[in-house]
Design a protein around this motif. Structure first.
Motif, mmCIF file in Angstrom:
data_model
loop_
_atom_site.group_PDB
_atom_site.id
_atom_site.type_symbol
_atom_site.label_atom_id
_atom_site.label_comp_id
_atom_site.label_asym_id
_atom_site.label_seq_id
_atom_site.Cartn_x
_atom_site.Cartn_y
_atom_site.Cartn_z
ATOM 1 N N LYS A 103 11.367 -3.782 -5.868
ATOM 2 C CA LYS A 103 12.243 -4.026 -7.014
ATOM 3 C C LYS A 103 11.421 -3.808 -8.283
ATOM 4 N N ALA A 104 11.856 -2.844 -9.092
ATOM 5 C CA ALA A 104 11.126 -2.502 -10.310
ATOM 6 C C ALA A 104 11.679 -3.248 -11.512
ATOM 7 N N SER A 105 10.803 -3.539 -12.454
ATOM 8 C CA SER A 105 11.198 -4.177 -13.706
ATOM 9 C C SER A 105 10.411 -3.540 -14.861
ATOM 10 N N PRO A 106 10.831 -2.323 -15.291
ATOM 11 C CA PRO A 106 10.113 -1.641 -16.373
ATOM 12 C C PRO A 106 10.584 -2.093 -17.748
ATOM 13 N N HIS A 107 9.645 -2.205 -18.673
ATOM 14 C CA HIS A 107 9.969 -2.572 -20.050
ATOM 15 C C HIS A 107 8.982 -1.915 -21.003
ATOM 16 N N PRO A 108 9.452 -1.496 -22.175
ATOM 17 C CA PRO A 108 8.523 -0.994 -23.200
ATOM 18 C C PRO A 108 7.846 -2.175 -23.897
ATOM 19 N N TYR A 109 6.614 -1.960 -24.323
ATOM 20 C CA TYR A 109 5.842 -2.993 -25.003
ATOM 21 C C TYR A 109 5.145 -2.405 -26.220
ATOM 22 N N GLN A 157 0.826 -1.208 0.000
ATOM 23 C CA GLN A 157 0.000 0.000 0.000
ATOM 24 C C GLN A 157 0.862 1.260 0.000
ATOM 25 N N GLU A 158 1.992 1.235 0.692
ATOM 26 C CA GLU A 158 2.909 2.378 0.681
ATOM 27 C C GLU A 158 3.414 2.632 -0.736
ATOM 28 N N LEU A 159 3.767 1.563 -1.444
ATOM 29 C CA LEU A 159 4.217 1.691 -2.829
ATOM 30 C C LEU A 159 3.106 2.266 -3.708
ATOM 31 N N VAL A 160 1.896 1.770 -3.551
ATOM 32 C CA VAL A 160 0.764 2.286 -4.325
ATOM 33 C C VAL A 160 0.614 3.786 -4.087
ATOM 34 N N GLU A 161 0.735 4.218 -2.848
ATOM 35 C CA GLU A 161 0.591 5.644 -2.528
ATOM 36 C C GLU A 161 1.702 6.476 -3.160
ATOM 37 N N ILE A 162 2.927 5.969 -3.178
ATOM 38 C CA ILE A 162 4.040 6.670 -3.831
ATOM 39 C C ILE A 162 3.761 6.819 -5.322
ATOM 40 N N LEU A 163 3.314 5.740 -5.960
ATOM 41 C CA LEU A 163 3.034 5.778 -7.396
ATOM 42 C C LEU A 163 1.856 6.693 -7.722
ATOM 43 N N LYS A 167 13.133 6.809 -7.148
ATOM 44 C CA LYS A 167 14.026 6.464 -6.034
ATOM 45 C C LYS A 167 13.218 6.006 -4.822
ATOM 46 N N ARG A 168 12.159 6.744 -4.501
ATOM 47 C CA ARG A 168 11.319 6.358 -3.363
ATOM 48 C C ARG A 168 10.719 4.969 -3.561
ATOM 49 N N ALA A 169 10.220 4.701 -4.767
ATOM 50 C CA ALA A 169 9.647 3.386 -5.052
ATOM 51 C C ALA A 169 10.730 2.314 -4.977
ATOM 52 N N GLY A 170 11.918 2.627 -5.509
ATOM 53 C CA GLY A 170 13.014 1.674 -5.512
ATOM 54 C C GLY A 170 13.544 1.334 -4.133
ATOM 55 N N LEU A 200 11.585 10.268 -17.792
ATOM 56 C CA LEU A 200 12.512 9.538 -16.926
ATOM 57 C C LEU A 200 13.738 10.376 -16.569
ATOM 58 N N ALA A 201 14.085 11.331 -17.416
ATOM 59 C CA ALA A 201 15.226 12.210 -17.159
ATOM 60 C C ALA A 201 14.863 13.382 -16.242
ATOM 61 N N ASP A 202 13.579 13.607 -16.028
ATOM 62 C CA ASP A 202 13.116 14.710 -15.186
ATOM 63 C C ASP A 202 13.506 14.442 -13.728
ATOM 64 N N PRO A 203 14.214 15.372 -13.082
ATOM 65 C CA PRO A 203 14.615 15.175 -11.683
ATOM 66 C C PRO A 203 13.435 14.915 -10.737
ATOM 67 N N GLU A 204 12.289 15.530 -11.002
ATOM 68 C CA GLU A 204 11.112 15.283 -10.160
ATOM 69 C C GLU A 204 10.640 13.833 -10.297
ATOM 70 N N ALA A 205 10.650 13.303 -11.513
ATOM 71 C CA ALA A 205 10.254 11.910 -11.730
ATOM 72 C C ALA A 205 11.247 10.970 -11.058
ATOM 73 N N GLN A 206 12.514 11.325 -11.095
ATOM 74 C CA GLN A 206 13.547 10.497 -10.486
ATOM 75 C C GLN A 206 13.374 10.388 -8.968
ATOM 76 N N ILE A 207 12.845 11.426 -8.350
ATOM 77 C CA ILE A 207 12.580 11.379 -6.900
ATOM 78 C C ILE A 207 11.592 10.258 -6.589
ATOM 79 N N TYR A 208 10.532 10.164 -7.379
ATOM 80 C CA TYR A 208 9.524 9.118 -7.138
ATOM 81 C C TYR A 208 10.064 7.729 -7.484
#
Length: 108
Positions: free
Chosen positions: A94-100, A27-33, A87-90, A77-85
């Motif tokens: 453990k994240a596993s992002p992929h393009p589809y 639930q903490e992860l869901v709230e961060i996202l 990092k918090r999620a990480g 993904l290069a946006d510093p604000e996006a990187q903050i989130y």
């Protein structure tokens, strides 16, 4: 387009990120996202939609995101604000992002 629509003929960038998480932290992860989507991602150029799914057993969260182009994804993904989130999620999952790309859809 503002809703999540899945069609083979659409030329959009889809990123699916599967997070493995301790059930006590799901639930903490869901709230961060959710917070990151509301405060950062929704305002980025090319954003179409984000859908968050939490597994019933608590061990995973799936982030299904659609963007107008791969360049929009890269810029976000290069946006510093996006990187903050990210990092918090990480820190708790453990994240596993992929393009589809959509190759087939079926409906009743």
């Amino acid at each position: 387009m503002t809703d999540t629509v899945i069609r083979v003929e659409d030329q959009i960038a889809t990123v699916i990120n599967v997070f493995d998480v301790d059930p006590a932290k799901q639930q903490e992860l869901v709230e961060i996202l959710k917070e990151g989507t509301e405060k950062v991602f929704k305002g980025r150029p090319g954003f179409i939609s984000v859908n968050l799914l939490a597994s019933a057993d608590g061990t995973r969260v799936v982030n299904y995101a659609q963007w107008r182009s791969p360049d929009d994804v890269k810029a976000t993904l290069a946006d510093p604000e996006a990187q903050i989130y990210a990092k918090r999620a990480g820190e708790i999952a453990k994240a596993s992002p992929h393009p589809y790309r959509v190759v087939a859809t079926y409906h009743a």
